[in-house]
Motif scaffolding. Structure first.
Motif, PDB file in Angstrom:
ATOM      1  N   PRO A  63     -49.453 -13.586 -21.566  1.00 17.15           N
ATOM      2  CA  PRO A  63     -50.711 -13.497 -21.986  1.00 17.15           C
ATOM      3  C   PRO A  63     -51.202 -14.201 -23.224  1.00 17.15           C
ATOM      4  N   ARG A  64     -52.640 -14.651 -23.229  1.00 17.18           N
ATOM      5  CA  ARG A  64     -53.105 -15.393 -24.356  1.00 17.18           C
ATOM      6  C   ARG A  64     -53.091 -14.553 -25.853  1.00 17.18           C
ATOM      7  N   ALA A  65     -53.011 -12.970 -25.514  1.00 11.37           N
ATOM      8  CA  ALA A  65     -53.025 -12.070 -26.693  1.00 11.37           C
ATOM      9  C   ALA A  65     -51.651 -12.239 -27.456  1.00 11.37           C
ATOM     10  N   ILE A  66     -50.659 -13.190 -27.099  1.00 12.03           N
ATOM     11  CA  ILE A  66     -49.542 -13.275 -27.572  1.00 12.03           C
ATOM     12  C   ILE A  66     -49.658 -13.923 -28.890  1.00 12.03           C
ATOM     13  N   TRP A  67     -50.991 -14.451 -29.137  1.00 13.78           N
ATOM     14  CA  TRP A  67     -51.226 -14.878 -30.524  1.00 13.78           C
ATOM     15  C   TRP A  67     -51.318 -13.929 -31.418  1.00 13.78           C
ATOM     16  N   VAL A  68     -51.343 -12.569 -31.122  1.00 16.73           N
ATOM     17  CA  VAL A  68     -51.546 -11.530 -32.064  1.00 16.73           C
ATOM     18  C   VAL A  68     -50.071 -11.398 -32.704  1.00 16.73           C
ATOM     19  N   PRO A  69     -49.160 -10.942 -32.184  1.00 17.23           N
ATOM     20  CA  PRO A  69     -47.795 -10.740 -32.766  1.00 17.23           C
ATOM     21  C   PRO A  69     -47.229 -11.982 -33.553  1.00 17.23           C
ATOM     22  N   LEU A  70     -47.580 -13.127 -32.948  1.00 16.77           N
ATOM     23  CA  LEU A  70     -47.403 -14.444 -33.418  1.00 16.77           C
ATOM     24  C   LEU A  70     -47.881 -14.785 -34.927  1.00 16.77           C
ATOM     25  N   THR A  71     -49.132 -14.564 -34.859  1.00 13.21           N
ATOM     26  CA  THR A  71     -50.056 -14.528 -36.122  1.00 13.21           C
ATOM     27  C   THR A  71     -49.590 -13.683 -37.297  1.00 13.21           C
ATOM     28  N   ILE A  72     -49.464 -12.457 -36.631  1.00 15.03           N
ATOM     29  CA  ILE A  72     -49.028 -11.245 -37.674  1.00 15.03           C
ATOM     30  C   ILE A  72     -47.583 -11.923 -38.369  1.00 15.03           C
ATOM     31  N   ALA A  73     -46.597 -12.149 -37.411  1.00 19.76           N
ATOM     32  CA  ALA A  73     -45.254 -12.730 -37.991  1.00 19.76           C
ATOM     33  C   ALA A  73     -45.456 -13.828 -38.984  1.00 19.76           C
ATOM     34  N   ALA A  74     -46.694 -14.727 -38.526  1.00 16.89           N
ATOM     35  CA  ALA A  74     -46.756 -15.906 -39.709  1.00 16.89           C
ATOM     36  C   ALA A  74     -47.110 -15.518 -40.823  1.00 16.89           C
ATOM     37  N   THR A  75     -48.106 -14.423 -40.983  1.00 16.99           N
ATOM     38  CA  THR A  75     -48.613 -14.036 -42.165  1.00 16.99           C
ATOM     39  C   THR A  75     -47.722 -13.052 -42.969  1.00 16.99           C
ATOM     40  N   MET A  76     -46.952 -12.511 -42.257  1.00 21.64           N
ATOM     41  CA  MET A  76     -45.995 -11.400 -42.813  1.00 21.64           C
ATOM     42  C   MET A  76     -44.875 -12.241 -43.795  1.00 21.64           C
ATOM     43  N   LEU A  77     -44.765 -13.501 -43.038  1.00 23.71           N
ATOM     44  CA  LEU A  77     -43.714 -14.512 -43.794  1.00 23.71           C
ATOM     45  C   LEU A  77     -43.849 -14.710 -45.102  1.00 23.71           C
ATOM     46  N   LEU A  78     -45.000 -14.635 -45.443  1.00 24.93           N
ATOM     47  CA  LEU A  78     -45.533 -14.843 -47.062  1.00 24.93           C
ATOM     48  C   LEU A  78     -44.815 -13.875 -47.994  1.00 24.93           C
ATOM     49  N   GLY A  79     -44.304 -12.850 -47.356  1.00 24.03           N
ATOM     50  CA  GLY A  79     -43.842 -11.912 -48.340  1.00 24.03           C
ATOM     51  C   GLY A  79     -42.310 -11.910 -48.540  1.00 24.03           C
ATOM     52  N   ALA A 105     -43.597  -6.729 -26.711  1.00 19.42           N
ATOM     53  CA  ALA A 105     -43.653  -5.660 -25.891  1.00 19.42           C
ATOM     54  C   ALA A 105     -45.065  -5.125 -25.208  1.00 19.42           C
ATOM     55  N   ALA A 106     -45.686  -4.917 -26.467  1.00 19.68           N
ATOM     56  CA  ALA A 106     -47.195  -4.435 -26.100  1.00 19.68           C
ATOM     57  C   ALA A 106     -47.835  -5.329 -25.429  1.00 19.68           C
ATOM     58  N   VAL A 107     -47.621  -6.627 -25.669  1.00 21.86           N
ATOM     59  CA  VAL A 107     -48.704  -7.490 -25.267  1.00 21.86           C
ATOM     60  C   VAL A 107     -48.258  -7.962 -23.735  1.00 21.86           C
ATOM     61  N   ILE A 108     -46.679  -7.882 -23.408  1.00 22.38           N
ATOM     62  CA  ILE A 108     -46.303  -8.072 -22.211  1.00 22.38           C
ATOM     63  C   ILE A 108     -46.141  -7.151 -21.371  1.00 22.38           C
TER      64      ILE A 108
END
Length: 415
Positions: A63-79, A105-108
C-alpha cells in the motif's frame, strides 16, 4: 461473457496476531503463560513477520500508506545521535524492531474491512479475557491495598486492555447493525468491564474513554441522524453503571473520583513535575537530547530510584525532548492528520470504532507510558491511512479515494 474476477479477501489471522502482539509486553509475564517456551513478544513478532511476507506475496501489492511507518522511522532516527544510557539504547532498539514491526503490520494486514473487524474483535476478546482474569485471579498491588491488576503487569496496562475492549463492545452496542439482543449483551459486557477497570484505580484510561466517546459523538458522520439518541443512550448506561459502582465503593473507584474532583495525590503531583521538567529542557534542546535523555536529568530524584529508566509519561513531550523539535512537530501533525482522516471515514461501525480507539490511545499517550508502551496508538495511526472513505452508490456503500485502488486494479473485466 466471462464474469468479473474479484480479488479473494485476505485472511484475518494476521490481524488477530497483531492485536495480541501490541499487548504482548503486558501479557508475557502472566503466570498462565509460563509454559510458552520463548518470549511471547519474540514468538508473535516472528509469526507476524511471516504473515506480512505472505500477505505481500498474496496481493502482489504494498500500500501507498507504507510511507507512514517509513517516515516515522526516519524522523525517530534523529534521537539516536546522543544516546547516553543503556535504557535509551534499549528503548530505541525496541522501537525500531518491535514497534516498527507493528506499524508495518498495520499497513499490510489491515487493508481490508474483514481484517479490520477481526483486529477489533481480537482486541475486544482480549479485553474480556483480561477482565475475567482480574476478577478470578486478581493480584493486589500491595497487601494492604484493594487495588487489583493482572498478574505480571501494572494497573495502567491492565486498565488499558480492559477499557479498549469495553470501548469496542460499547460502540458495537450503539452503532452495530446486528440484532437488538446482541447489542444489549455487548452494552452489558462493556459496562461490567468498565466497572472491573475501575478496580485497578488507573485514572488515565477512564478519562480517555470519556473523551474519546464524547469526540466521536460530536464529530463522527455515523451519528449525524441519531446523535441525540446516542448521547442519551450512553448517558443512561453510564449513569446506571456509575450508580452501581458508587454502591459497591472500593479503593480503585475512590482514586478515580478523587482525580476527577481535582484532588492531588502522589501520582498526579509526580506527573506535574515530570511534565514541567520535560518542557523546560525541550526549550533548551531544539535537536533533542537523544533517546533516554530524560533519565539523565539530575534534578529528578526519581531517576536515582529507577536507575535512569525514566520518561516524561507523555509521548509528545518524550519525542520532542529526546528526538528534537522537528520530530515532535511531525508527530503532532501526523496525529492530527490521522484523526481528521478517521473522522471523515467514521460512517460505519468499524471505522467509528477505530476513531474512538485512536482518540482513546492518544489521550492515554498524553498521560502515561513511553513510545513503546503505546504500540496500539501507533498501529491505529498507521491504519488510518489504509482505511477507505465510503460514499453512497445506488443506495449502498462503496469505497472511494486512493485506498480503493488496489481492489479496483485487482478486478479483470470479461471480454
Amino acid at each position: 461473457m466471462r464474469a468479473e474476477k474479484i480479488r479473494r479477501p485476505g485472511g484475518t489471522f494476521g490481524a488477530v496476531v497483531l492485536a495480541v502482539f501490541v499487548h504482548s509486553g503486558s501479557l508475557k509475564s502472566n503466570p498462565l503463560l509460563a509454559w510458552v517456551p520463548i518470549d511471547l513478544t519474540v514468538l508473535l513478532g516472528a509469526l507476524l513477520a511471516v504473515l506480512i511476507f505472505v500477505e505481500i506475496i498474496r496481493t502482489g501489492y504494498i500500500p501507498r500508506a507504507i510511507w507512514v511507518p517509513l517516515t516515522i522511522a526516519a524522523t525517530m532516527l534523529l534521537g539516536l545521535a546522543r544516546i547516553q544510557t543503556s535504557y535509551g539504547a534499549d528503548k530505541a532498539a525496541s522501537f525500531f524492531t518491535i514497534t516498527m514491526l507493528a506499524l508495518i503490520a498495520a499497513v499490510i494486514l489491515l487493508q481490508e474491512d474483514g481484517q479490520r473487524r477481526a483486529f477489533l474483535g481480537a482486541l475486544a476478546g482480549l479485553g474480556v479475557v483480561v477482565a475475567l482474569l482480574v476478577t478470578v485471579f486478581p493480584e493486589r498491588t500491595a497487601e494492604w491495598s484493594e487495588v487489583v491488576t493482572l498478574a505480571g503487569t501494572n494497573t495502567i496496562s491492565t486498565s488499558q486492555m480492559i477499557v479498549a475492549g469495553a470501548v469496542i463492545l460499547g460502540m458495537y452496542a450503539v452503532v452495530g447493525r446486528n440484532s437488538t439482543y446482541r447489542r444489549v449483551i455487548a452494552a452489558f459486557s462493556a459496562g461490567v468491564m468498565l466497572f472491573i477497570a475501575l478496580g485497578t484505580g488507573s485514572r488515565g484510561p477512564i478519562v480517555a474513554v470519556a473523551i474519546s466517546i464524547a469526540i466521536a459523538l460530536l464529530l463522527a458522520p455515523v451519528f449525524s441522524r441519531r446523535r441525540v439518541r446516542s448521547v442519551i443512550a450512553i448517558c443512561v448506561v453510564g449513569g446506571v453503571g456509575l450508580f452501581i459502582a458508587l454502591q459497591q465503593g472500593g479503593e480503585g473507584l475512590s482514586r478515580v473520583l478523587g482525580f476527577l474532583a481535582g484532588e492531588q495525590d502522589t501520582s498526579t503531583a509526580a506527573r506535574t513535575v515530570l511534565w514541567s521538567t520535560a518542557l523546560n529542557h525541550i526549550s533548551q534542546l531544539p535537536f533533542g537530547g537523544g533517546w533516554g535523555y530524560f533519565g539523565t536529568i539530575p534534578e529528578l530524584a526519581i531517576n536515582a530510584v529507577n536507575g535512569g529508566q525514566a520518561y516524561p509519561h507523555s509521548v509528545p513531550l518524550e519525542i520532542a525532548l529526546e528526538a528534537g523539535w522537528l520530530t515532535g512537530l511531525f508527530f503532532v501533525i501526523l496525529v492530527f492528520a490521522s484523526f481528521v482522516r478517521l473522522v471523515r471515514r467514521a460512517q460505519d461501525p468499524t471505522s467509528v470504532m477505530f476513531l474512538v480507539l485512536l482518540v482513546f490511545t492518544i489521550t492515554n499517550a498524553l498521560l502515561s507510558g513511553d513510545i513503546n508502551d503505546n504500540r496500539l496508538m501507533w498501529v491505529l495511526i498507521a491504519s488510518a491511512w489504509v482505511m477507505p472513505i465510503r460514499t453512497a452508490v445506488n443506495g449502498g456503500d462503496a469505497m472511494s479515494g486512493s485506498d480503493a485502488k488496489p481492489m479496483a486494479t485487482a478486478q479483470k473485466a470479461g471480454g
